[in-house]
Design a protein around this motif. Sequence first.
Motif, PDB file in Angstrom:
ATOM      1  N   MET A  18       0.952  -1.236   0.001  1.00  0.00           N
ATOM      2  CA  MET A  18      -0.146  -0.058   0.101  1.00  0.00           C
ATOM      3  C   MET A  18       0.839   1.185  -0.154  1.00  0.00           C
ATOM      4  SD  MET A  18      -3.012  -0.751  -0.459  1.00  0.00           S
ATOM      5  CE  MET A  18      -2.584  -2.274  -1.200  1.00  0.00           C
ATOM      6  N   PHE A  19       1.988   1.189   0.640  1.00  0.00           N
ATOM      7  CA  PHE A  19       2.862   2.391   0.726  1.00  0.00           C
ATOM      8  C   PHE A  19       3.457   2.430  -0.756  1.00  0.00           C
ATOM      9  CE2 PHE A  19       3.318   1.920   5.231  1.00  0.00           C
ATOM     10  CZ  PHE A  19       3.143   3.178   5.561  1.00  0.00           C
ATOM     11  N   PHE A  20       3.687   1.564  -1.606  1.00  0.00           N
ATOM     12  CA  PHE A  20       4.210   1.660  -2.876  1.00  0.00           C
ATOM     13  C   PHE A  20       2.977   2.296  -3.729  1.00  0.00           C
ATOM     14  CE2 PHE A  20       7.548  -1.211  -1.481  1.00  0.00           C
ATOM     15  CZ  PHE A  20       8.756  -0.878  -2.086  1.00  0.00           C
ATOM     16  N   LEU A  21       1.889   1.690  -3.497  1.00  0.00           N
ATOM     17  CA  LEU A  21       0.636   2.052  -4.310  1.00  0.00           C
ATOM     18  C   LEU A  21       0.475   3.742  -4.242  1.00  0.00           C
ATOM     19  CD1 LEU A  21      -1.734   1.552  -6.239  1.00  0.00           C
ATOM     20  CD2 LEU A  21      -3.161   0.953  -4.000  1.00  0.00           C
ATOM     21  N   VAL A  22       0.654   4.063  -2.702  1.00  0.00           N
ATOM     22  CA  VAL A  22       0.292   5.672  -2.726  1.00  0.00           C
ATOM     23  C   VAL A  22       1.756   6.407  -3.275  1.00  0.00           C
ATOM     24  CG1 VAL A  22       0.291   7.237  -0.906  1.00  0.00           C
ATOM     25  CG2 VAL A  22      -0.862   5.380  -0.554  1.00  0.00           C
ATOM     26  N   ALA A  23       2.869   5.821  -3.071  1.00  0.00           N
ATOM     27  CA  ALA A  23       4.228   6.500  -3.584  1.00  0.00           C
ATOM     28  C   ALA A  23       3.991   6.609  -5.136  1.00  0.00           C
ATOM     29  CB  ALA A  23       5.403   5.916  -3.185  1.00  0.00           C
ATOM     30  N   LEU A  24       3.734   5.632  -5.876  1.00  0.00           N
ATOM     31  CA  LEU A  24       3.713   5.356  -7.348  1.00  0.00           C
ATOM     32  C   LEU A  24       2.551   5.958  -7.909  1.00  0.00           C
ATOM     33  CD1 LEU A  24       5.450   1.906  -7.698  1.00  0.00           C
ATOM     34  CD2 LEU A  24       6.637   4.066  -7.873  1.00  0.00           C
ATOM     35  N   GLY A  25       1.410   5.887  -6.998  1.00  0.00           N
ATOM     36  CA  GLY A  25       0.158   6.529  -7.266  1.00  0.00           C
ATOM     37  C   GLY A  25       0.230   8.032  -7.510  1.00  0.00           C
ATOM     38  N   ILE A  26       1.131   8.655  -6.585  1.00  0.00           N
ATOM     39  CA  ILE A  26       1.483  10.204  -6.627  1.00  0.00           C
ATOM     40  C   ILE A  26       2.342  10.206  -7.927  1.00  0.00           C
ATOM     41  CG2 ILE A  26       2.636  11.907  -5.667  1.00  0.00           C
ATOM     42  CD1 ILE A  26       1.840  10.970  -2.979  1.00  0.00           C
ATOM     43  N   LYS A  27       3.250   9.385  -8.185  1.00  0.00           N
ATOM     44  CA  LYS A  27       4.136   9.977  -9.092  1.00  0.00           C
ATOM     45  C   LYS A  27       3.436   9.724 -10.753  1.00  0.00           C
ATOM     46  CE  LYS A  27       8.468   8.779  -6.637  1.00  0.00           C
ATOM     47  NZ  LYS A  27       9.064  10.251  -7.033  1.00  0.00           N
ATOM     48  N   ALA A  28       2.386   8.582 -10.898  1.00  0.00           N
ATOM     49  CA  ALA A  28       1.694   8.394 -11.785  1.00  0.00           C
ATOM     50  C   ALA A  28       0.727   9.338 -12.110  1.00  0.00           C
ATOM     51  CB  ALA A  28       1.434   6.861 -11.965  1.00  0.00           C
ATOM     52  N   ALA A  29       0.259  10.226 -11.114  1.00  0.00           N
ATOM     53  CA  ALA A  29      -0.845  10.898 -11.026  1.00  0.00           C
ATOM     54  C   ALA A  29      -2.080  10.330 -11.094  1.00  0.00           C
ATOM     55  CB  ALA A  29      -0.802  12.177 -12.053  1.00  0.00           C
ATOM     56  N   ILE A  30      -2.382   9.230 -10.292  1.00  0.00           N
ATOM     57  CA  ILE A  30      -3.813   8.538 -10.098  1.00  0.00           C
ATOM     58  C   ILE A  30      -4.497   9.312  -9.127  1.00  0.00           C
ATOM     59  CG2 ILE A  30      -4.661   6.435  -9.563  1.00  0.00           C
ATOM     60  CD1 ILE A  30      -2.105   4.948 -10.420  1.00  0.00           C
ATOM     61  N   PHE A  31      -5.964   9.178  -9.412  1.00  0.00           N
ATOM     62  CA  PHE A  31      -7.019   9.688  -8.383  1.00  0.00           C
ATOM     63  C   PHE A  31      -6.919   9.082  -7.125  1.00  0.00           C
ATOM     64  CE2 PHE A  31     -10.809   9.872  -6.350  1.00  0.00           C
ATOM     65  CZ  PHE A  31     -11.409  11.029  -6.485  1.00  0.00           C
ATOM     66  N   PRO A  32      -6.886   9.754  -6.023  1.00  0.00           N
ATOM     67  CA  PRO A  32      -6.703  11.450  -5.734  1.00  0.00           C
ATOM     68  C   PRO A  32      -5.630  12.049  -5.460  1.00  0.00           C
ATOM     69  CG  PRO A  32      -7.329  10.138  -3.590  1.00  0.00           C
ATOM     70  CD  PRO A  32      -7.023   9.145  -4.608  1.00  0.00           C
ATOM     71  N   LEU A  33      -4.566  11.517  -6.144  1.00  0.00           N
ATOM     72  CA  LEU A  33      -3.153  11.980  -5.854  1.00  0.00           C
ATOM     73  C   LEU A  33      -2.768  12.595  -7.226  1.00  0.00           C
ATOM     74  CD1 LEU A  33      -2.085   8.611  -4.535  1.00  0.00           C
ATOM     75  CD2 LEU A  33      -2.779  10.504  -3.278  1.00  0.00           C
ATOM     76  N   PHE A  34      -3.533  13.279  -7.851  1.00  0.00           N
ATOM     77  CA  PHE A  34      -3.195  13.824  -9.337  1.00  0.00           C
ATOM     78  C   PHE A  34      -2.956  15.366  -9.263  1.00  0.00           C
ATOM     79  CE2 PHE A  34      -7.426  14.116  -9.265  1.00  0.00           C
ATOM     80  CZ  PHE A  34      -7.948  15.497  -9.669  1.00  0.00           C
ATOM     81  N   PHE A  35      -3.344  16.075  -8.098  1.00  0.00           N
ATOM     82  CA  PHE A  35      -3.646  17.467  -8.254  1.00  0.00           C
ATOM     83  C   PHE A  35      -2.404  18.363  -8.185  1.00  0.00           C
ATOM     84  CE2 PHE A  35      -3.321  15.696  -3.871  1.00  0.00           C
ATOM     85  CZ  PHE A  35      -2.184  16.349  -3.593  1.00  0.00           C
ATOM     86  N   TRP A  36      -1.355  17.898  -8.130  1.00  0.00           N
ATOM     87  CA  TRP A  36       0.002  18.461  -8.206  1.00  0.00           C
ATOM     88  C   TRP A  36       0.375  18.731  -9.818  1.00  0.00           C
ATOM     89  CZ3 TRP A  36       3.518  15.973 -11.172  1.00  0.00           C
ATOM     90  CH2 TRP A  36       3.440  14.517 -11.294  1.00  0.00           C
ATOM     91  N   LEU A  37      -0.135  17.681 -10.607  1.00  0.00           N
ATOM     92  CA  LEU A  37       0.212  17.604 -12.108  1.00  0.00           C
ATOM     93  C   LEU A  37      -0.338  18.844 -12.843  1.00  0.00           C
ATOM     94  CD1 LEU A  37       0.529  14.703 -14.359  1.00  0.00           C
ATOM     95  CD2 LEU A  37      -0.618  16.708 -15.091  1.00  0.00           C
ATOM     96  N   PRO A  38      -1.681  19.256 -12.697  1.00  0.00           N
ATOM     97  CA  PRO A  38      -2.037  20.437 -13.638  1.00  0.00           C
ATOM     98  C   PRO A  38      -1.410  21.613 -12.889  1.00  0.00           C
ATOM     99  CG  PRO A  38      -3.965  18.957 -12.874  1.00  0.00           C
ATOM    100  CD  PRO A  38      -2.995  18.531 -12.427  1.00  0.00           C
ATOM    101  N   ALA A  39      -1.127  21.709 -11.749  1.00  0.00           N
ATOM    102  CA  ALA A  39      -0.712  22.946 -11.177  1.00  0.00           C
ATOM    103  C   ALA A  39       0.696  23.473 -11.582  1.00  0.00           C
ATOM    104  CB  ALA A  39      -0.939  22.945  -9.890  1.00  0.00           C
ATOM    105  N   SER A  40       1.450  22.371 -12.097  1.00  0.00           N
ATOM    106  CA  SER A  40       2.900  22.495 -12.365  1.00  0.00           C
ATOM    107  C   SER A  40       3.208  22.173 -13.868  1.00  0.00           C
ATOM    108  CB  SER A  40       3.694  21.637 -11.261  1.00  0.00           C
ATOM    109  OG  SER A  40       3.407  20.223 -11.658  1.00  0.00           O
ATOM    110  N   TYR A  41       2.692  21.353 -14.299  1.00  0.00           N
ATOM    111  CA  TYR A  41       3.087  20.880 -15.861  1.00  0.00           C
ATOM    112  C   TYR A  41       2.954  22.149 -16.811  1.00  0.00           C
ATOM    113  CZ  TYR A  41       4.341  16.048 -14.924  1.00  0.00           C
ATOM    114  OH  TYR A  41       4.997  14.957 -14.392  1.00  0.00           O
ATOM    115  N   HIS A  42       2.031  23.070 -16.635  1.00  0.00           N
ATOM    116  CA  HIS A  42       1.895  24.164 -17.611  1.00  0.00           C
ATOM    117  C   HIS A  42       2.796  25.440 -17.401  1.00  0.00           C
ATOM    118  CE1 HIS A  42      -0.507  25.555 -14.356  1.00  0.00           C
ATOM    119  NE2 HIS A  42      -0.365  26.870 -14.868  1.00  0.00           N
ATOM    120  N   THR A  43       3.537  25.220 -16.351  1.00  0.00           N
ATOM    121  CA  THR A  43       4.527  26.408 -15.999  1.00  0.00           C
ATOM    122  C   THR A  43       5.905  26.619 -16.737  1.00  0.00           C
ATOM    123  OG1 THR A  43       5.261  25.348 -14.098  1.00  0.00           O
ATOM    124  CG2 THR A  43       3.486  26.575 -13.678  1.00  0.00           C
ATOM    125  N   PRO A  44       6.448  25.517 -17.094  1.00  0.00           N
ATOM    126  CA  PRO A  44       7.919  25.600 -17.637  1.00  0.00           C
ATOM    127  C   PRO A  44       7.707  25.958 -19.072  1.00  0.00           C
ATOM    128  CG  PRO A  44       7.540  23.418 -17.272  1.00  0.00           C
ATOM    129  CD  PRO A  44       6.319  23.878 -16.764  1.00  0.00           C
TER     130      PRO A  44
END
Length: 506
Positions: free
Chosen positions: A212-238
């Motif tokens: 489950m720890f691996f699922l949460v960690a890799l879920g954040i890195k893969a942007a799986i719901f509900p761990l995706f919120f960081w992606l739209p806030a950062s990928y459009h900036t550079p």
Amino acid sequence: MPQSLLILPLLIPLYGAIFCLFFWRKLGVQRVIGVVTQLSLCAASAFLLIETDTNGIQTTQIGNWEAPFGITLVADLFSCLMVLASSVVGIAVFLFSLRGLSNARQLFGYYPLLLLLQMGVNGVCLTGDLFNLFVWFEVLLICCFVLIALGGSKPQLEGSIKYVTINFLASSFLLIGIGMVYGILGSLNMAELALLIRSAETNHGLITLAGMFFLVALGIKAAIFPLFFWLPASYHTPPIGISAFIAGLITKVGLYALVRLFTLLFVLNQDILLPLLLVLSGLTMVIGVLGAASQVDFRKILSFHIVSQIGYMVMGLAIFTPLAIAGTIYFVIHNILVKTCLFLISGVVYRTNGSFALKKLGGVYLYQPMLSVMFVIAAFSLAGIPPFSGFWGKFMLAKAGLEAESYGLVATSLGVSLITIFSMTKIWNEVFWKKKPQPSEEALQFITEANIKNKWVLRLLHLPVLLLIFFILFIGLYAEPLVGLALRASEQLLNSEIYINAVLHR
């Protein structure tokens, strides 16, 4: 020779980055080094894929320490496909950066950072132990953080802080999971861990908790719901060259690690895991595509679509049949190419119009008909319109879902495809089809400074898009080779004995 092929995807970008550092202020020399490095990396990746497909899984032990005691590198078909796809988009992003990125940013280490990022991607895909998986992810994190912040504008710094904060949290969960696995089983080599987990008569609950720890960690890195919120806030900036590479590839690397670990190690409690992944897959698709449909900025629409498309990839893992896993593999490769291509198209549009806002754009098809055609091809591929590449991935996943009687998830995936068509149509209408609005003085000044009347600059910017369109059309109109590779890769993933025997020489 096969062992040296396995090391080359790590050594080539590393040496390229080091050579670039020797010519810190000489961009012309860095560009030459970059061209040689990118072409060499692509050739080595292609040869490694051919060798692995012909002779089976390739392994090597760094320092000649026998597994499970040394550092193991492993190449199966899935990892080889990821390495090759990353090298192809690396070439495209490099070509775009020659004119799509300001010289000021290039002078601050852009090329060595890009090469080190590619090395990190290849390291994640080729490593055979959990600790080095963590190390390579940290290489990715550092390079992505610096690249997103490169230039120092306020939106970039804000996006980079969000990116690095949430990914440090993911790294903490990943390290906790690795520590738990080592504490329970006394090993970090993935092949040996697979044997130990299958033979363990106790501690199944603790192993599941570590999973489950691996699922949460890799879920954040893969942007799986509900761990995706960081992606739209950062990928459009550079700048677009940076965001195209990161957006097209990095979340798929997280997904790759998720598939690797949950087909090789954490397969004990599928009655709990697979229903959870089915729910997360459907929610990731729906929330992502609804977010995309509500946006009015070219890059933000594409950023939310990254989330939506990740849902399809998790769908194959959740169904967990050979056809479903093959569909995930095909879909990952297709999406790396298509998403990078769409981000680069948005960059060309920005270069010639000075804005990503849909309301400020229009009429692109009149003066860039070739770019308009390429957008249609990429958009149709993303939406899954036959016979383009996205159709075959979604067809494989839908067929696998029907065979597994996951009717609700299949219906959700089809509905999400319709909304994807809607959001792509919105971009077409607003950016390419409608009459161009009168540009503001700021936009006019930007366009003048960008020298858009210089036709060879535009042609150079079109070249990487055209390169990716070629591969997108190839895997769509002539899908059989990639589908066959995906099916064989799926067999290797689901038959873990092949992986274990190759690493441990049983």
